[in-house]
Design a protein around this motif. Structure first.
Motif, PDB file in Angstrom:
ATOM      1  N   LEU A  19      64.147  10.788  50.448  1.00 38.29           N
ATOM      2  CA  LEU A  19      64.458  11.769  49.412  1.00 38.29           C
ATOM      3  C   LEU A  19      65.338  11.151  48.334  1.00 38.29           C
ATOM      4  CD1 LEU A  19      64.294  14.707  48.402  1.00 38.29           C
ATOM      5  CD2 LEU A  19      66.278  15.209  49.852  1.00 38.29           C
ATOM      6  N   LYS A  20      66.341  10.386  48.734  1.00 40.46           N
ATOM      7  CA  LYS A  20      67.227   9.730  47.767  1.00 40.46           C
ATOM      8  C   LYS A  20      66.466   8.716  46.924  1.00 40.46           C
ATOM      9  CE  LYS A  20      71.368  10.413  50.506  1.00 40.46           C
ATOM     10  NZ  LYS A  20      72.403   9.813  51.332  1.00 40.46           N
ATOM     11  N   LYS A  21      65.587   7.938  47.555  1.00 40.92           N
ATOM     12  CA  LYS A  21      64.780   6.962  46.807  1.00 40.92           C
ATOM     13  C   LYS A  21      63.884   7.670  45.789  1.00 40.92           C
ATOM     14  CE  LYS A  21      64.507   3.343  50.326  1.00 40.92           C
ATOM     15  NZ  LYS A  21      63.617   2.632  51.265  1.00 40.92           N
ATOM     16  N   MET A  22      63.285   8.779  46.219  1.00 31.79           N
ATOM     17  CA  MET A  22      62.406   9.534  45.333  1.00 31.79           C
ATOM     18  C   MET A  22      63.173  10.085  44.131  1.00 31.79           C
ATOM     19  SD  MET A  22      59.885  12.771  46.176  1.00 31.79           S
ATOM     20  CE  MET A  22      61.068  13.445  47.294  1.00 31.79           C
ATOM     21  N   THR A  23      64.367  10.626  44.379  1.00 32.52           N
ATOM     22  CA  THR A  23      65.141  11.179  43.263  1.00 32.52           C
ATOM     23  C   THR A  23      65.622  10.073  42.321  1.00 32.52           C
ATOM     24  OG1 THR A  23      67.159  11.221  44.588  1.00 32.52           O
ATOM     25  CG2 THR A  23      65.882  13.243  44.490  1.00 32.52           C
ATOM     26  N   ASN A  24      65.969   8.921  42.853  1.00 29.83           N
ATOM     27  CA  ASN A  24      66.378   7.805  41.998  1.00 29.83           C
ATOM     28  C   ASN A  24      65.224   7.307  41.135  1.00 29.83           C
ATOM     29  OD1 ASN A  24      69.037   7.808  42.874  1.00 29.83           O
ATOM     30  ND2 ASN A  24      68.644   6.324  44.498  1.00 29.83           N
ATOM     31  N   TYR A  25      64.038   7.286  41.697  1.00 28.98           N
ATOM     32  CA  TYR A  25      62.868   6.769  40.969  1.00 28.98           C
ATOM     33  C   TYR A  25      62.336   7.773  39.947  1.00 28.98           C
ATOM     34  CZ  TYR A  25      58.383   4.585  40.058  1.00 28.98           C
ATOM     35  OH  TYR A  25      57.299   4.022  39.441  1.00 28.98           O
ATOM     36  N   PHE A  26      62.100   9.032  40.374  1.00 24.23           N
ATOM     37  CA  PHE A  26      61.484  10.028  39.502  1.00 24.23           C
ATOM     38  C   PHE A  26      62.491  10.854  38.701  1.00 24.23           C
ATOM     39  CE2 PHE A  26      58.150   9.518  42.790  1.00 24.23           C
ATOM     40  CZ  PHE A  26      57.100   9.160  41.957  1.00 24.23           C
TER      41      PHE A  26
END
Length: 114
Positions: A19-26
């Motif tokens: 979830l953290k990776k997704m929020t950082n990317y998108f």
């Protein structure tokens, strides 16, 4: 307008890094999560996001996370469904709703009509 994400996560506690990776990317305006498998005594915090949840005794549950960069307002829903809703000001006013309908559950059509 920004990115909106919907994810049937099938248990968010073990997927917080994803979830953290997704929020950082998108960098999404809003994230809808279904099947969170959270209960009211388990917090879900994500830096930069506010959350609205509807936990379920059976474990499924839903959550909507909205970015602190956008004004948002949780909406009250008067339903027995596993549902949460917010209004987000992302250039225009957008209403976002997350509903989880169990695959083998029996839902009366009247419950779905608003």
């Amino acid at each position: 307008m920004g990115t909106f994400v919907s994810w049937n996560c099938r248990g968010i506690r073990t997927k917080l890094l994803d979830l953290k990776k997704m929020t950082n990317y998108f960098q999404p305006v809003c994230i809808r999560l279904q099947e969170t498998f959270l209960t009211s005594n388990i917090p879900l915090k994500l830096r930069g996001y506010n959350g609205v949840r509807k936990d379920d005794a059976t474990g499924a549950g839903v959550c909507i996370l909205t970015s602190n960069l956008y004004r948002s307002l949780p909406l009250s829903l008067h339903t027995s469904l596993q549902a949460a809703a917010v209004q987000v000001h992302a250039r225009t006013l957008v209403t976002v709703c997350s509903v989880y309908l169990p695959p083998h559950g029996v839902i009366d059509h009247q419950v779905l009509e608003i």
